[in-house]
Design a protein around this motif. Structure first.
Motif, PDB file in Angstrom:
ATOM      1  N   GLY A  23      25.512  43.381 -60.189  1.00 29.46           N
ATOM      2  CA  GLY A  23      24.940  42.241 -60.889  1.00 29.46           C
ATOM      3  C   GLY A  23      23.519  42.472 -61.367  1.00 29.46           C
ATOM      4  O   GLY A  23      22.802  41.519 -61.667  1.00 29.46           O
ATOM      5  N   LYS A  24      23.102  43.720 -61.484  1.00 29.15           N
ATOM      6  CA  LYS A  24      21.740  44.059 -61.918  1.00 29.15           C
ATOM      7  C   LYS A  24      21.724  44.241 -63.439  1.00 29.15           C
ATOM      8  O   LYS A  24      21.565  45.340 -63.966  1.00 29.15           O
ATOM      9  N   ILE A  25      21.869  43.132 -64.107  1.00 27.78           N
ATOM     10  CA  ILE A  25      22.065  43.146 -65.555  1.00 27.78           C
ATOM     11  C   ILE A  25      20.816  43.627 -66.293  1.00 27.78           C
ATOM     12  O   ILE A  25      20.913  44.408 -67.241  1.00 27.78           O
ATOM     13  N   GLU A  26      19.636  43.187 -65.874  1.00 29.18           N
ATOM     14  CA  GLU A  26      18.413  43.633 -66.560  1.00 29.18           C
ATOM     15  C   GLU A  26      18.248  45.144 -66.456  1.00 29.18           C
ATOM     16  O   GLU A  26      17.867  45.793 -67.426  1.00 29.18           O
ATOM     17  N   LEU A  58      21.081  41.338 -73.158  1.00 27.88           N
ATOM     18  CA  LEU A  58      20.697  40.586 -71.963  1.00 27.88           C
ATOM     19  C   LEU A  58      21.260  39.175 -72.012  1.00 27.88           C
ATOM     20  O   LEU A  58      21.799  38.679 -71.010  1.00 27.88           O
ATOM     21  N   THR A  62      24.062  38.631 -69.115  1.00 24.66           N
ATOM     22  CA  THR A  62      23.644  37.799 -67.988  1.00 24.66           C
ATOM     23  C   THR A  62      24.781  36.858 -67.610  1.00 24.66           C
ATOM     24  O   THR A  62      25.074  36.665 -66.426  1.00 24.66           O
ATOM     25  N   GLY A  65      27.378  38.703 -65.540  1.00 23.83           N
ATOM     26  CA  GLY A  65      26.995  38.836 -64.141  1.00 23.83           C
ATOM     27  C   GLY A  65      27.140  37.546 -63.355  1.00 23.83           C
ATOM     28  O   GLY A  65      27.404  37.579 -62.148  1.00 23.83           O
ATOM     29  N   GLU A  66      26.958  36.423 -64.027  1.00 19.60           N
ATOM     30  CA  GLU A  66      27.078  35.126 -63.348  1.00 19.60           C
ATOM     31  C   GLU A  66      28.520  34.674 -63.212  1.00 19.60           C
ATOM     32  O   GLU A  66      28.859  33.937 -62.296  1.00 19.60           O
TER      33      GLU A  66
END
Length: 150
Positions: A23-26, A58, A62, A65-66
């Motif tokens: 979940g480390k999208i950035e 991003l 994002t 990831g959510e």
């Protein structure tokens, strides 16, 4: 022309899958060139087929990831060339956060690297699997509408 070796490109690609799983999208978006492209030739209804630039990546990823938890398998590399082309297949054990629906997805990715950064990530996957896990096409479209309405 890329300055990374084929082995380094394999490691970068595997790292990208790990970042998505975590979940480390950035950090994942940080692997892309400033004008890098993420492309889905077969997108799910309501999703773009292409995003370009870190800001667009991003914004879209994002939500990924959510809304989705995924564990990727080790990639099988079909080709990795000296000029920065990588083709890999892998699977994902996926769970939709909203519904708990689960599915297994097979992916085929064609990735172009320049100077150690992703310039193109073309991802082939089956959008019907995620829609089925969401409860079918109608439920999928209702969920997208709910997300759009905030």
């Amino acid at each position: 022309m890329t300055t990374a070796s084929p082995q380094e490109l394999k490691e970068l690609f595997a790292r990208s899958l790990g970042l998505l799983s975590d979940g480390k999208i950035e950090e994942w978006v940080g692997l892309f060139a400033d004008d890098g492209i993420l492309e889905f030739p077969c997108p799910a209804p309501g999703f773009p087929s292409q995003m370009q630039g870190r800001e667009a990546l991003l914004a879209q990823m994002t939500m990924f990831g959510e809304q989705l938890k995924v564990e990727f398998s080790e990639p099988e590399f079909y080709t990795v060339t000296e000029d920065g082309l990588l083709v890999a297949a892998f699977t994902g054990e996926c769970t939709l956060v909203a519904t708990g629906g689960q599915y297994t997805q097979t992916y085929l990715s064609v990735v172009r690297f320049e100077n150690g950064k992703i310039t193109l990530f073309r991802d082939f996957w089956n959008p019907w699997l995620v829609m089925e896990a969401a409860g079918g096409e109608i439920a999928w479209k209702q969920a997208l509408q709910a997300l759009a309405n905030g």
